[in-house]
Design a protein around this motif. Structure first.
Motif, mmCIF file in Angstrom:
data_model
loop_
_atom_site.group_PDB
_atom_site.id
_atom_site.type_symbol
_atom_site.label_atom_id
_atom_site.label_comp_id
_atom_site.label_asym_id
_atom_site.label_seq_id
_atom_site.Cartn_x
_atom_site.Cartn_y
_atom_site.Cartn_z
ATOM 1 N N SER A 179 33.996 39.558 37.689
ATOM 2 C CA SER A 179 34.892 39.194 38.790
ATOM 3 C C SER A 179 34.148 38.530 39.934
ATOM 4 O O SER A 179 34.775 37.993 40.851
ATOM 5 C CB SER A 179 35.622 40.439 39.300
ATOM 6 O OG SER A 179 34.704 41.400 39.786
ATOM 7 N N TRP B 289 39.228 41.554 47.008
ATOM 8 C CA TRP B 289 39.110 41.968 45.610
ATOM 9 C C TRP B 289 39.748 40.951 44.661
ATOM 10 O O TRP B 289 40.333 41.314 43.643
ATOM 11 C CB TRP B 289 39.711 43.362 45.391
ATOM 12 C CG TRP B 289 38.942 44.422 46.113
ATOM 13 C CD1 TRP B 289 37.711 44.910 45.796
ATOM 14 C CD2 TRP B 289 39.354 45.113 47.290
ATOM 15 N NE1 TRP B 289 37.329 45.848 46.718
ATOM 16 C CE2 TRP B 289 38.314 46.002 47.651
ATOM 17 C CE3 TRP B 289 40.489 45.058 48.087
ATOM 18 C CZ2 TRP B 289 38.387 46.835 48.759
ATOM 19 C CZ3 TRP B 289 40.548 45.881 49.192
ATOM 20 C CH2 TRP B 289 39.517 46.766 49.514
ATOM 21 N N TRP C 144 44.618 42.147 39.339
ATOM 22 C CA TRP C 144 45.293 43.368 38.899
ATOM 23 C C TRP C 144 44.247 44.389 38.507
ATOM 24 O O TRP C 144 43.459 44.178 37.586
ATOM 25 C CB TRP C 144 46.226 43.068 37.717
ATOM 26 C CG TRP C 144 47.326 42.123 38.065
ATOM 27 C CD1 TRP C 144 48.361 42.345 38.920
ATOM 28 C CD2 TRP C 144 47.500 40.794 37.566
ATOM 29 N NE1 TRP C 144 49.177 41.246 38.995
ATOM 30 C CE2 TRP C 144 48.670 40.270 38.166
ATOM 31 C CE3 TRP C 144 46.803 39.993 36.663
ATOM 32 C CZ2 TRP C 144 49.143 38.993 37.902
ATOM 33 C CZ3 TRP C 144 47.267 38.716 36.401
ATOM 34 C CH2 TRP C 144 48.414 38.232 37.012
ATOM 35 N N HIS C 145 44.236 45.523 39.205
ATOM 36 C CA HIS C 145 43.339 46.621 38.875
ATOM 37 C C HIS C 145 44.121 47.653 38.064
ATOM 38 O O HIS C 145 45.193 48.101 38.479
ATOM 39 C CB HIS C 145 42.786 47.264 40.143
ATOM 40 C CG HIS C 145 41.784 46.402 40.854
ATOM 41 N ND1 HIS C 145 41.017 46.852 41.909
ATOM 42 C CD2 HIS C 145 41.405 45.112 40.652
ATOM 43 C CE1 HIS C 145 40.217 45.884 42.329
ATOM 44 N NE2 HIS C 145 40.450 44.814 41.579
ATOM 45 N N ASP D 113 43.173 50.747 37.073
ATOM 46 C CA ASP D 113 42.836 52.172 37.173
ATOM 47 C C ASP D 113 43.716 52.905 38.169
ATOM 48 O O ASP D 113 43.475 54.053 38.473
ATOM 49 C CB ASP D 113 41.358 52.369 37.491
ATOM 50 C CG ASP D 113 40.910 51.646 38.757
ATOM 51 O OD1 ASP D 113 41.723 50.902 39.333
ATOM 52 O OD2 ASP D 113 39.743 51.812 39.151
ATOM 53 N N ASN E 191 46.137 50.707 40.533
ATOM 54 C CA ASN E 191 46.815 49.854 41.503
ATOM 55 C C ASN E 191 48.017 49.104 40.960
ATOM 56 O O ASN E 191 49.111 49.159 41.530
ATOM 57 C CB ASN E 191 45.804 48.889 42.114
ATOM 58 C CG ASN E 191 44.564 49.597 42.618
ATOM 59 O OD1 ASN E 191 43.574 49.665 41.900
ATOM 60 N ND2 ASN E 191 44.616 50.141 43.808
ATOM 61 N N VAL F 73 39.117 47.802 33.585
ATOM 62 C CA VAL F 73 39.537 48.089 34.957
ATOM 63 C C VAL F 73 40.207 46.908 35.637
ATOM 64 O O VAL F 73 41.131 47.076 36.426
ATOM 65 C CB VAL F 73 38.321 48.547 35.804
ATOM 66 C CG1 VAL F 73 38.724 48.812 37.252
ATOM 67 C CG2 VAL F 73 37.714 49.796 35.197
ATOM 68 N N ILE F 74 39.751 45.691 35.341
ATOM 69 C CA ILE F 74 40.253 44.517 36.044
ATOM 70 C C ILE F 74 40.809 43.513 35.046
ATOM 71 O O ILE F 74 40.345 43.420 33.911
ATOM 72 C CB ILE F 74 39.150 43.851 36.889
ATOM 73 C CG1 ILE F 74 37.918 43.529 36.027
ATOM 74 C CG2 ILE F 74 38.772 44.724 38.080
ATOM 75 C CD1 ILE F 74 36.831 42.771 36.755
ATOM 76 N N TRP G 217 31.955 51.682 37.579
ATOM 77 C CA TRP G 217 33.406 51.488 37.707
ATOM 78 C C TRP G 217 33.969 50.619 36.592
ATOM 79 O O TRP G 217 35.057 50.864 36.079
ATOM 80 C CB TRP G 217 33.751 50.864 39.057
ATOM 81 C CG TRP G 217 33.149 49.508 39.285
ATOM 82 C CD1 TRP G 217 31.946 49.232 39.856
ATOM 83 C CD2 TRP G 217 33.708 48.240 38.911
ATOM 84 N NE1 TRP G 217 31.712 47.876 39.872
ATOM 85 C CE2 TRP G 217 32.774 47.234 39.303
ATOM 86 C CE3 TRP G 217 34.885 47.848 38.291
ATOM 87 C CZ2 TRP G 217 32.998 45.876 39.094
ATOM 88 C CZ3 TRP G 217 35.118 46.480 38.085
ATOM 89 C CH2 TRP G 217 34.189 45.520 38.481
ATOM 90 N N GLU H 268 36.023 55.207 39.061
ATOM 91 C CA GLU H 268 35.295 54.958 40.300
ATOM 92 C C GLU H 268 34.638 56.199 40.888
ATOM 93 O O GLU H 268 34.084 56.153 41.994
ATOM 94 C CB GLU H 268 36.206 54.279 41.335
ATOM 95 C CG GLU H 268 36.753 52.943 40.861
ATOM 96 C CD GLU H 268 37.587 52.220 41.890
ATOM 97 O OE1 GLU H 268 37.315 52.378 43.097
ATOM 98 O OE2 GLU H 268 38.515 51.485 41.500
#
Length: 740
Positions: A64, A332, A336-337, A339, A341, A389-390, A405, A468
């Motif tokens: 990212s 960030w 789209w996270h 974990d 969000n 995660v992402i 993470w 995290e």
């Protein structure tokens, strides 16, 4: 719409304005290191295992942090330099508002004896933004308009009444990424209209309607796509320009209210003094102890407005910013996270009677299968698909760039919970036929990822993370990579059950069902530690951050269903102790999550205390991982900085305080605080296709009506009583006589 008197700035967003491009971020042959990582974990050498993950099990390239991953960006800004009467006259009666009933924003003020009004909305039916400028006296509308963005744009006058802004975003490779176009057209009544360079000038008009359209050539998973954004925006403006302002407004309001009016919510007797205050003053007074129960209802309705406005079928799902970003480099990446969000963004969808708005998330999930299958093979030599995660519009499913993470592999399991929960709410068999293959392939991945841990011979996912968070080993060193963290075990247990039940309903995959049943029975259970709390990890490690912002190990309480005060009272009490130890502080989304968890524990007072914290006026925009929270003056959640998940999370949590539905039972007012002693709600949904209307006074339920879309038996719990009902399809059942 910032609402300046002489200078107006309107931030423009389009959900597919994304830099970056598709990339191969999977490390080839990473799975060759997997046996050694697992061997080290079994031996208790987590630090050494994490070093191997960092060296071999993160993404290829910068992840990212690189240009190819991309970033959600602002489309641009519409600036108006206005002449509003005699500048020597003072401005009076200024008001800027967002009307949640109609999704229309207005600015009104007087200068001298002239009243000026700007009214704006974005129409889903007509795919245009509409801005009307008017005044109480003829010939008073004069301004200069321009379209621009911080980089990569060119604005030209396309006709004598239009500005066209176009450009191409950076794709992280050769600079030739997504192409976009934004077009603004002026329709004036009276006065003069002229084009000067890259600006539009209006002089002494009686009234002006500005139409703005935008499009990109993004060709990803979303259904609404175009290859020629310039032509598309021209077409949309031509069609909209054939309609009157009144017609455009009417169709917009009708479309919006079809969604918004499905639910209504009132708290407390009307308080005219509070409701007349500007929102910043109202927030400040509430923080200082003023009684204002209707403020929570306003925040709830604002959350529904945000979901309606950012998640329409055919579009992209709301990201960390929803769609409301004003930067090129959004916090960030505005991605789209997975974990917590993006899942939190959709917590209100089902219970708040907006299930059709879930579709953009389902489209994203569907799009991750193909890249996720490659990631599953390269890293785990596993069947099925996985996302970490992402993710972004380009199908990123690899681990992030750091083990602590980015290696968490729970994202796909959590996404799949939304698929099955949608079925539990709707019992839509056609949807289940579509969703089941996605669920199945996700379950296949986790079935292959299970290993036997040596102490209890349970099956656990390895390697894994508790999102995290990290722990301290007996020798004092810290690590994040582990075996079988509680959250992931809960998720896999839910996913396996969802697949088992789905296969039974659909009458398919008996052998696979048998495999999942056998493995599910051996999964490491949710356990209570020696201190009476839910254990976050397989071992009872020390916690370097006892008040960490994530509460992942309580997933089984909410949004999962394996922990409840009725069915598992010991686990529920341990969850309570876990929340007490975590504390009441946290960033915006963390506060929202805790409200939902306290609601599931039936503790309305504690849930309400955290809602009060969530509504604290935010102190600033600085990024703080723990602490913080609150809201900005426009009610955007302050994580900080702005993250929309906190808005959606509190909206869903308020609904959970009023209606819950788990294990075949509907609970009415399960977590009602004393501050909400009087109120009513209509249109909330319960699992099983049931719509619920409630009213209460002095903290006691006074009326309840249930309507079933499916029919069948239903258990209802309220005020310490339980009632067995037989609902008829499409018919209301009223409990008023039962409440005396």
């Amino acid at each position: 719409m910032f609402g300046g008197v002489d200078k107006e700035r309107i931030v423009l967003n389009e959900s597919s304005v994304w830099s970056g491009s598709r990339q191969d971020a999977d490390r080839p042959g990473a799975n060759k290191v997997l046996p050694e990582i697992r061997r080290l974990l079994i031996k208790g050498k987590n630090v050494e295992a994490e070093a191997l993950v960092n060296a071999n099990f993160t993404c290829k390239g910068p992840g990212s942090g690189g240009g190819q991953y991309g970033c959600y960006q602002v489309l641009g800004n519409l600036y108006l330099n206005l002449q509003t009467g005699d500048t020597n006259e003072p401005v009076t009666g200024y008001r800027r508002e967002l009307d949640l009933k109609e999704a229309v924003t207005r600015v009104q003020f007087r200068r001298g004896d002239i009243e000026f009004t700007r009214e704006m909305f974005v129409s889903a039916p007509d795919e245009v933004m509409v801005l009307r400028l008017s005044a109480s006296r003829a010939g008073q509308i004069s301004f200069v308009a321009r379209l621009e963005r911080p980089e990569r744009f060119e604005t030209v006058a396309d006709t004598k009444q239009e500005l066209l802004m176009l450009g191409q975003l950076d794709n992280g490779v050769d600079g030739k990424g997504v192409r976009y176009a934004a077009r603004a057209r002026v329709l004036n009544r009276g006065g003069e209209l002229s084009v000067r360079g890259n600006t539009l000038e209006v002089h002494q008009a009686n009234e002006v309607v500005l139409l703005i359209a935008a499009a990109t050539d993004y060709q990803g998973f979303a259904g609404r796509q175009t290859k020629i954004p310039v032509a598309q925006t021209r077409k949309e403006l031509n069609q909209a320009a054939e309609k009157s302002y009144g017609s455009l407004r009417k169709s917009h309001v009708a479309d919006y209210q079809n969604l918004f009016q499905r639910v209504s919510f009132r708290l407390g007797p009307p308080n005219q003094e509070s409701s007349r205050k500007p929102t910043p003053e109202r927030l400040s007074a509430f923080k200082n102890g003023a009684s204002d129960p209707a403020l929570a209802a306003l925040y709830f309705n604002f959350g529904r407005y945000l979901l309606i406005s950012s998640s329409r079928p055919g579009g992209l799902p709301p990201n960390l910013q929803g769609i409301w970003a004003e930067e090129i480099n959004t916090p960030w990446r505005g991605d789209w996270h997975l974990d917590v969000n993006v899942e939190m963004n959709y917590w209100p969808a089902e219970i708040c009677n907006l299930p059709d708005l879930h579709q953009p998330l389902f489209a994203l999930i569907h799009s991750l299968q193909e890249p996720g299958a490659k990631t599953a093979r390269e890293y785990y030599n596993a069947r099925g698909w996985v996302a970490h995660v992402i993710t972004n519009p380009w199908g990123f499913t690899a681990p992030g760039e750091e083990a602590s993470w980015g290696a968490a592999n729970s994202g796909s399991a959590w996404l799949c919970q939304h698929l099955y929960d949608h079925f539990l709410f709707t019992h839509d068999r056609r949807f289940l036929l579509w969703a089941y293959p996605i669920l199945k392939d996700s379950a296949r991945f986790y079935a292959d990822l299970l290993i036997e841990e040596p102490r209890n011979r349970w099956l656990v996912v390895a390697p894994a993370n508790s999102p995290e968070n990290h722990f301290q080993l007996p020798d004092g060193r810290q690590a994040a990579i582990c075996m079988g963290p509680t959250m992931l075990q809960q998720l896999v247990r839910y996913l396996f059950r969802a697949c088992i039940e789905s296969s039974e309903i659909l009458g398919v995959d008996e052998d696979f069902r048998t495999e999942l049943s056998a493995k599910r029975a051996r999964l490491a259970p949710t356990r209570i530690g020696s201190d009476g709390r839910i254990m976050e990890w397989l071992e009872e490690y020390k916690e370097p951050e006892p008040q960490h912002r994530h509460v992942s190990h309580l997933w089984g309480l909410y949004p999962g269903s394996e922990i409840s005060p009725e069915k598992t009272p010991e686990l529920a009490q341990a969850a309570r102790r876990s929340l007490e130890m975590r504390g009441d502080d946290g960033v915006g989304w963390s506060l929202a999550y805790k409200v939902a968890l306290w609601a599931r524990l039936r503790d309305g007072e504690q849930a309400y205390a955290l809602i009060r914290k969530a509504l604290n006026p935010a102190a600033g925009m600085e990024i703080r991982y723990d602490g913080g929270g609150g809201v900005y003056p426009n009610l955007f959640d302050a994580s900080p900085p702005f993250q929309i998940d906190g808005n959606f999370g509190v909206t869903a949590a308020i609904a959970e305080m009023l209606v819950q539905s788990q294990a075949g039972q509907i609970e009415l007012l399960p977590a009602l605080p004393a501050a909400w002693s009087e109120g009513s709600v209509k249109g909330l949904r319960a699992r099983g296709g049931v719509e619920v209307d409630l009213a209460w006074k002095d903290g006691r339920l006074t009326s309840a009506s249930l309507r079933s879309e499916l029919g069948g038996p239903c258990r209802v719990s309220y005020q310490g009583r339980k009632v067995e009902l037989k609902l008829k399809k499409g018919k209301h059942v009223t409990l008023n006589s039962e409440l005396q």
